[in-house]
Each structure stands twice: as C-alpha cells, then as structure tokens.
Design an enzyme around this catalytic site. Structure first.
Site, PDB file in Angstrom:
ATOM      1  N   CYS D 140       0.811  -1.224   0.000  1.00  0.00           N
ATOM      2  CA  CYS D 140       0.000   0.000   0.000  1.00  0.00           C
ATOM      3  C   CYS D 140       0.845   1.275   0.000  1.00  0.00           C
ATOM      4  CB  CYS D 140      -0.948  -0.007   1.200  1.00  0.00           C
ATOM      5  SG  CYS D 140      -0.144  -0.287   2.781  1.00  0.00           S
ATOM      6  N   HIS D 234      -2.057   6.977   3.980  1.00  0.00           N
ATOM      7  CA  HIS D 234      -0.606   7.103   4.104  1.00  0.00           C
ATOM      8  C   HIS D 234      -0.189   8.460   3.540  1.00  0.00           C
ATOM      9  CE1 HIS D 234      -0.517   3.097   5.449  1.00  0.00           C
ATOM     10  NE2 HIS D 234       0.008   2.475   4.429  1.00  0.00           N
TER      11      HIS D 234
END
Lengths: 343, 343, 343, 343
Positions: D140, D234
């Site tokens: 990810c 993120h």
C-alpha cells in the site's frame, strides 16, 4: 421558486457548515452572506459551494434584508443578542446561537421532537410586533440527549436523567476551539457552561406549550460534560429513571418506533430514522456512527437495565454535533417551518 | 536482609511493571522469574532493571519456591486459577489476577482503604491448610473509585454510586490490547466484564469482615465503562448519593483528610496523599494528573452538588491504572503485609 | 550569590517554561517578570514555582533593569525586535525569539554545538555600543538536527542534508497553537516559515566565525516540516550525504562520542549525553524518548546506509522541542555564558 | 452475466474490504468465500453486504473452484505462497499478498500505471502450464508513490527518489495490527520490511517488459517508513531528482495530465482523476484527502523546487491505503484484466 436565504456569520466554521448544508438545496437558495470580518480560509471538509463563495460578504450589523425570506444566524451568543432582533423585525431568523434560547416566547426546536412548540412563534410575533421571528436550536450536546429521551418521556414519563458526555472537539469551533496540546492523550473534565445548558434546555424542549409560554418538563437532569480526543461526534452515557416501569425491550421499541411520522414528512434534510438502535455492545462509536444518515440520525446502544434507580435504563448515544447538532439540523428545522407556512 | 520475591508472568507487560516497581526496592529483591513463554521485548517505558533481566525465566507451572518469601502473580485470570493455589501452599501470593477476588476467604485489598481485611488471611490459611495465602488486588477501574468512595462511606454512608469511566488503553495490556484502528478519533462504549467487576468489587472492598468472611457493603454501584484515546490513566465521572447529608465542602474535607494515618506508616511505595483534590475545574486530566506522586495518588476534582439524588455529590477522578492500579499498588500491599508480619 | 534574572513574556507558555527551568536554579534567581498582558492561566504541566508566581508582572516595554544581570526573552518575534535592543543596551539578553537570529553579529547558539561563536558577542557589543548583548537560540526543529549533524560535520564534512520532520503540537504554542480539530487522526504537511528557518539556521550554526561575522557552512539543507498528533517532541527523518566516506559504524561512533567535553563542564542544566544512540529499530519514539535526561538529550536511531546519495547515512532523531529546544536549552546557554564570564 | 468470484481470506479485515468493494459490482458477483478460520466479527466501517455474509465459508486449502472465474486472494504472505499456485492452475488470481510480487513472470500491477505489464501473464501461463495466473498488487505504501512518480518518470526520467512516509495504522491490519498503546501521542520510526518493499517494488512497477520478464527501472529509491496516529491514509514526503530539467510547473502539469486515458476507459471502480494536485500548502492531509474519489485518487501537494539535488522537486502525497492501496485497487485491476480478456 426557491426561498432566498441569508447566512449571517458566514465566514466562521459554523456559517460555512450552513453553506454546505444548503448547497443544491431544493427549497432554499443562499442569496446573501454577512459576517463581522472579511474573507477567511474555508474550514469545512466538504468542498466549498462555488455559488455561495462567489457572493460578497456584507457587514452583519447593517444588513439589507429586502427580498430575503429567511436568515440563518450562526454568530456567537453576544452578537446574536443584538443582531437577531434587528433581523426578526422583518424576517424569520433560525439561529444556532444561545442568546434567545430561554426567552419565554422563543421556541427551542429539535426537528421531530418538539415542533409542536411552533405556535410560540405566533405569540412572539404578536408580543414583539415583529413581522419575522426568532427560532432557536439547542446546544449540540442537548440535541442527541433530547432526541433519545423524547420516546421515553412520551411513553413512560421521566423522573431523573444522569448523563456523562465525551464530546468531540469540533463542538468548540475554531476561535480558538480546543488546543491540540490540551487533548492529545487526554480527557478534559470540564466545558464551561455546557452542563447548565444541557440541564435547562432539555426540560424546555420536552416542556408543555401553554398560553404564550412553555412550562419546562418536570424532571431533573444532572450532567457531567467532558471533552475527548474525538474530532466530530458527541458520545453520551445516559441513565434514565422513569415514572412508569420500562423494560429494556420497552425502551428499545420506543426508540425504534420514534419519529416515523416526522421522517415521513419527506423534508429534504431529514434522516430516514430519528434513532438507530444497535444491539452490538461495541456500538455506537463516534468514528463509526456519527455519519449515520448523513449525520442526521442519532445512534443508541448498550440499552440495559439500571439497578441504582427505580424504573431505570441506561444507554450510550452518539450524535453528530455539527450536522444534526448544528447547521444541518437548523436547516431541517427551517424546512419544517416552511412546510407549515411560517416562512 | 531483603525478602526474596518471585515474579510470575514476568515476560508480559504486567510482569515487567512489577520488575520496574521492585527495582532498588529497600525491602524486596527479585530473585526468581517465571512465565509461560520465553524472552520477549521489553514493553515498559522505564528502562529495564539490569539485575532482574539477567535472571533466567522458569516455567510457571513447575516452579521451585524454595527460599522464596513472596510471589507476585501477574498472569491472566485463567492460569492464575491453577498456579496461585500451587504457590500458596508454601508461599504468600500477591496477585493482580481476578481469579480469586471473590472467594469468601480471599481478601481484595487496596492499600490504605481496607487493609483491616487482613485477618481473612488467617482464616484462609487455616481453612485451606496452606502455609502461604493469596491476597488479591482489584481491577484497575475499581481502585480509584474505591479510594475516593472510602472517606465518603466512612463519614456519610453510601446509598448509590453511578459512575462512567473513560479508560486508558494500557488497561487492556498488549495481547492484543486495544487496536489503534479502534480508538483513534473514537470512544469505545464497552469493555467486556468491566462493569460487573467494578460493581461487585467495590462493595466487597468496602464490606465488613465478619467471622471468616466479608459482608459486602450495602449500596448499589451502577457503572458504564468506556475506552478513550488515552495511553495511561483512567478518568471516572462519579455521582454518589449518601445516607447522611454531605455538602461539597464536607466531601472535599473528607477526601483531603483521608489516608493520613496510612501514608504516615512510611511504606516505601506509598504516596504522600491518598487523594489530591483539585479546585481548578479543568482538573484532573489523565495526561496531567496520572503521574501524581509517581502514579500512586488518586486525583479528584469538579466536586459539586448533585441535584438528581438526595445527599449527593458529583466529582471526576483520575487514577493511574498501571501504577496504583496494578503492579506498584500490589507492591505497596505487600509492603503492608510485610510490616504486619504476614510475609 | 545568584545572578538576578528577568523573564520577559512571562505569562505565555514559553515564558512559564523559563520559570520552570529556573526553579531552584543554583546560579540564577528569577527577580523580575515582564509581559504585555496581565496574569493568565498556568499552562505548564510542572507545578508553578511559588516564588516566581509571587512576583509582580511589569510592562515589558518600560522595564527597569537596574540590578538585573540577565534577561531571558520569550516573546514573539515582532515584539522581540523592539524590546531586545532596549534591554541589550544595559543587560545581556538570551532569547528564544527569531527576530535577531540572522543579524551578522548575533550568535545563534546551541549549547555544546557552537559555543565557540561566543566571541561574536564582543563584536556585537563594540559595534552596537551596548553594555549587554543579544544571544539567540535556534528554532526548536533546528536544534535536534544541528546537534546530530555536528559530529558528522566535524568528522566527515557535510554536503547535503535532507530532512522530513513530524513535529509535536507544543512547538506552535497556545496563541492559538494547533487546533485539535486539525490534527486528530491527521498529519498537516506544512508549517509556515519552518522549513526556511531550518535550512538557514543549520548552516549558520555550523558556520565559521571570522573577523566579526559568521560564514555559513557550505552544504545544502532541504527540509519538509509536518505536524503530527504528538503533544511534545519533534521526530526527524534525516539523510546526510557527507564529503568523506562514513560508514554506519563511523556515524554511530561519532554521535556517541560527541559532546563529552561539553557535558563534562558540569553546567547545571546539561544532559549527561548530548546524543543517545539507539540500536533497537523501533526507537527513538517521541513518547518514549523526548524526556531522556530531562528533555536535554537528543535521541538518534535507525542509523543505516543510504543508497541514493554518496557517502550517505540515514537516521531518525527525537528532540524535546520545549526543553532542549526552548527555555531549558536557553538556560543551559546562559549557564555557559556565565561560566565564560559574559554575564 | 456477471463473473463469479471467490474471496479467499474472507474473514479477515482485508478480505472483508473485498466484500465491500465488490458489493453491487456490475461485473463481479461474490460466489464463494474461503478462509482458514471460521466466522469472525465484521471489521469494516461500511455495513456488511448481506448477500456475501450469507455464503458459507470454506477451507482455503481445499477449495473447489468449479464455476469460479476469478479468485481474489487477501491472505497473508505465507499461506499465499501455498494457496495461490493451487488456485492459479485453473483460475486467475488477483492477490494483495506479497508472496509472488517478485517472481520474474508475475506482474505487479497498479491500475493506470503499468497495465502494459499485462502480457507477462501470457508468459506466466505458458511457463507454468497454468490455465489461470497470479497477478499481484504492490504494498500500500508503494502504490501512492508509484502513481505520482509515473508521470515524472515518463516525462523527465527518474534518478533518485527519497521518501519518508507517515503511515496510517490500518495498513497493519488487525492481527494484531498496531497496538493503541504504541501510537497514541507518538510516532513509530520503523515498519518491518516496509522500506525494502517500497524500494524494490517501485522499480519493478516502472520497469520495462522485455521477452518474458521485467527489467526494473534504473533509479534509486531510498525510503524511511514511519507509523503515525492516523487511522487510514498514508502520507509521504517525496523528493525526486530527475534526468531532465523539470520545473515545479512541469511536474504539476504532468501530474494533472496523468491518467486521462486510463480513467476514460470507464472501469467501474476507477477514480475520475488518478492524481489530484492541491495548491493550498496545507493539503493534502490524510483526514481530508484520503477519501478523495472514494479513496481511489491520490492527492499531491506542496510541489516545490528542491535545492539539494539536481533537477529535483519535492511534494507530499496522501493515498488511501485500504482503498486504492488494497482491495478496491485490486478490484480495479481485475476490471481491467476482464476488459482485456484475461478473465
């Protein structure tokens, strides 16, 4: 043709929440913005509505309300005390400010809970000689509490309400609001004035309209209001002692049943359910449940028997303090007033 | 000469907290470590004590207690049920586990609160034919509550206690404890089994020792236990209805006065004050107050009259759940037992 | 006899941190407080020092410095520009404000790093005709960076420094500081002016003192400064490309070795180690490491080879932004100036 | 007629995210669930899809894939290594596991970035004698980075990429994931194995497909991966040095332009923009931007010149690690494979 509305306090976060709640509204069109100060940063997470942003911002104290059908007031309590009566002379005012909440002829509305207080508006207009009026919305902490109490009040009567809140920081706004340094890894056990507001407002909301004023409901509210490291959403642990026996199943059924008639009115900002009842003991949680039905439904859970008081149940609720608890709740109130011919 | 102690469950965070609490202790020396599993990461924020770390870790189920004066047990409830009676045959056991808390002949101690329950130990030894005994520490959420209730109980009698907690995540340990994804920007309204523990333990702690057992105190505790985004420290909003009239000033004075005699015993881990009372309404807060007197003092504030119940006051407390509420509180209990000749 | 010091900006949190850092100080005695506004809430987590709190607070703009040996200035940059030269006419000024950091004759000190810049003070006094002087402390984000760069700079020469910070919210103070609503469950990728400060200050601190001014060191600093949901402590991910080859072991040894001479001076506020190097890859962390040696040691870890640049290593540091990075670091600077006869 | 898909690892949070991403999907129908363990709690914030929940859960190791067109694999790396080849013998497998990401004949896809790697699938099927195949999704943290690098790589060539991430906790899943005690008021400077993944995967994704394998792109990636107190999303601070000169405006234009062709394919899960570029320096922020275009768009901001490296720009990105970065990104990949006739 849409009603033309003004938003006062339009540059603060509370006012911007009105602009968001009114974007593409089928009945209202934002036509006038007012504030004390000039343009500021956009604070809401939702994208700013381009139409509203393109409007000039006028001085709130010298506003020309010609052609305006309704004023949404999102100013602080102190300026509200001066500005709102000025506007109400000619124009309906729906306000989130606390300034007039406890005037005898001013209704303190929660849509779906006490809209029958609506004929205080007629009293108010006559008494004050206004063409418009002031209708106020309660404190964001009161709203979720009063919504969940209403079905218990109607069905079983209330004697005592003991509530501890763990409130999100957005309730404090941004001027300066809650400082991060104060709330990271922390609980703040006090919110100035909040407990008094909850204790007093809840009884007025559930009160009885008599000839020209409201008799507050006859029960006691005891609140402890704390602040938690939560962005949005107020969580409240509630203990309710009732007049008549009420099992957990009774309370659950009353909450689920509650508000069917109101939501069936088809008001544009109304949720599909006033209260969502959870059986999973880990719900409601503010991060999961605050946005239920676009922040307009109150979530309740952990319904269980209380052993300390007679005829008592306990539960936990989560309510979105800046949706149903602020601008969007006020817009829903205005939708009802419009439907009933008050705007 | 120092007493030689064993720490069982020494590789978990609760066991490591014992190693920290016992470092350079004037009366106790860590001489034996036991656990189910082998070496693990050091979890405490305090530096690991080199002496204790150099010891081998033995199997908890086949421990040789020759030469050991005292066992501190920091294991989970299930292994505690098997291990602690094994140890108690020969050796005193001071335990943070819940396994034996409600056995009729097992004391549930909070230092400074109910150390008079000490002669249950004699009953227990005789009844079970043990040379040692088991003394247990309550749940971390009970501890701050019972400490602040004790002076009110002694002076005014208790009728009803209604408590909502906002608990720090360290109370759940690390296996797996509270997952960050569940608590960031959130409140979790349920902690499995916690409310029952608080409700039952509080009444045993404030109960009366009769001939060989304890009669739980005769009042009702109604608890709602929630988890907040706080690392360490439990915050509790408490409403206490008493038997006799008790003004805010009475309650405040009783709390301040409380524990003078106990702290004057000069036990090495004791705080200087059992309860610190704050007049600033923004206190106590877990980040500011959990470490008061090295986490051994309970902080109380927001003392005010309650209007919902008769003879009632409300307050908020903060208690350090892994200091006074866990290992260091258990060490303090052991210090008292030693002073009284039980170890 | 202790030196008598004034604290200017004494009612803000930065000024209060000076009062804490100076409490029971062996060499300095707080004798005069000044601020723009009157008494305010006490903001520091440490208890307020009673002696300092009992002093009256004078107007900063009309301060009588008779009998005062040293002024600690904790005001904002703008008032600093006016006030500090007034004070420096007669009295040494140690300042955390940014107003004079880049004047050619004003030293920008980090204790233990560049105290050899001290003879700029003589230049400054002569040039400006002052009896006192102004000595400034860098931005809190610069401090941890410059401390860890210094041993690499001295031993291997620096070419490029690339740094990303994740800063604690206390660095923004309280007026209004970071709003909780902006940082819960979030990262804010920008801190106005911060990157420029770090890039410019670092090169001045590691620069060479020539005849009357400093030549900034000849390397490039590229910074990205972000704000994280951390109360205290700045975390910085650093990549350093050096002039000469430097293995990870070389860098580690240089950091460990660094500052021995300085800490051996025995200054009261000095840490025992300028840099603590961690081998555990999960360290340093702000919550665990910010308070190392009372917040005066910088913690470094994750030292490893970088493959993107030549002669490069990477590491992560944690520095306490309101201890070594603010008042207590400034007090340490003053201790050195006193020892060298400048106060 | 919809393609019938199996979800393996269906009881974990990653598998449940597949169920959410596939709910009411126009092309795929969840027809088979498999896992190692039985029913578990529902972990996703989205309501569980009733259709999928009503399916039985089979043992992953003995799955009958008769009539199944596609397997989504959401298991951990270790079981993936055994299970995925079993499935691929007969059936296409789209996997979020890392087990096969670096096999020479296994494509590592990001939709819109390198779907031209698609004919590795033909190589793989031939070489391994499979009727199905394995197509993998990157880590990810790699995904947002590679998406934003791709337009720079195509237009200006890449030399060096230096990245520091501040990652949300959901990336670690729930077994046990990140413990709250470790991240409240904290930054954790290390995520085991993460930096190596990012460094290696990015170069494979931007690599060139030759005859039967991929030549990784010829630039260096240097990553520091940290964990922040963020639930989802993120954040990455990126410095990119390019082969050719690239102004900030060039980079901005390339990012805005990027992906037009791909999004015009009209795949059901595709965002409207691959990259959203912000000019407000306070954006992107994970709480505000992670959900952009249902978590499928990557947000970039703070584009500015870097002075440390030649032809270099810096920026900050936010990417939703469990939407585009996990199940929903994998579903988008499958949509493309279906459109191209591989499923």
């Amino acid at each position: 043709m849409k009603k033309r509305v003004a938003v006062v306090g339009a540059t603060g976060i509370a006012g911007q929440q009105f602009l968001v709640a009114l974007q593409n509204h089928p009945w209202f069109e934002v036509s006038l913005l007012a504030a004390k100060t000039g343009a500021r940063r956009w604070w809401c997470q939702e994208e700013p509505p381009p139409q509203a942003l393109s409007l000039p911002v006028y001085q709130a104290s010298s506003l020309n309300l010609n052609g305006i059908d309704l004023v949404f007031s999102a100013v602080e309590s102190e300026p509200a005390r001066e500005l709102e009566p000025l506007y109400a002379k000619t124009t309906p005012v729906v306000s989130t400010a606390s300034a007039f909440r406890h005037e005898k002829d001013v209704p303190l509305f929660i849509p779906g809970v006490n809209l029958d207080h609506i004929h205080l508006i007629d009293v108010q207009k006559k008494k004050r000689g206004w063409q418009g009026f002031i209708a106020t919305q309660p404190n964001c902490t009161t709203i979720g509490l009063a919504i969940t109490l209403k079905p218990l009040f109607d069905n079983f009567g209330l004697k005592k309400v003991i509530m501890t809140s763990m409130q999100g920081v957005s309730g404090a706004g941004r001027s300066p609001g809650v400082i991060a340094l104060d709330i990271i890894d922390n609980i703040v056990p006090f919110i100035s004035g909040e407990e008094e507001k909850v204790e007093k407002e809840t009884r007025k909301i559930l009160g009885t309209v008599g000839a020209g004023s409201i008799t507050p409901a006859d029960f006691v509210v005891s609140a402890t209001c704390t602040r938690a490291a939560v962005s949005e959403g107020h969580t409240e642990a509630v203990l309710v002692a009732m007049v008549q026996p009420c099992s957990v199943e009774d309370a659950r059924a009353a909450m689920i049943e509650f508000g069917r008639e109101f939501v069936s009115l088809g008001l544009p900002s109304a949720p599909k359910h006033m209260i969502i009842v959870h059986d999973d003991p880990f719900r409601p949680q503010p991060r999961w449940d605050r946005d239920a039905e676009d922040g307009m439904a109150t979530s309740a859970g952990r319904l269980r028997k209380d052993t300390a008081l007679e005829n008592a149940v306990k539960y936990v609720l989560v309510s979105h303090n800046t949706k149903m608890g602020a601008a969007k709740g006020a817009v829903l109130m205005a939708e009802y007033l419009l439907q009933k011919g008050y705007i």
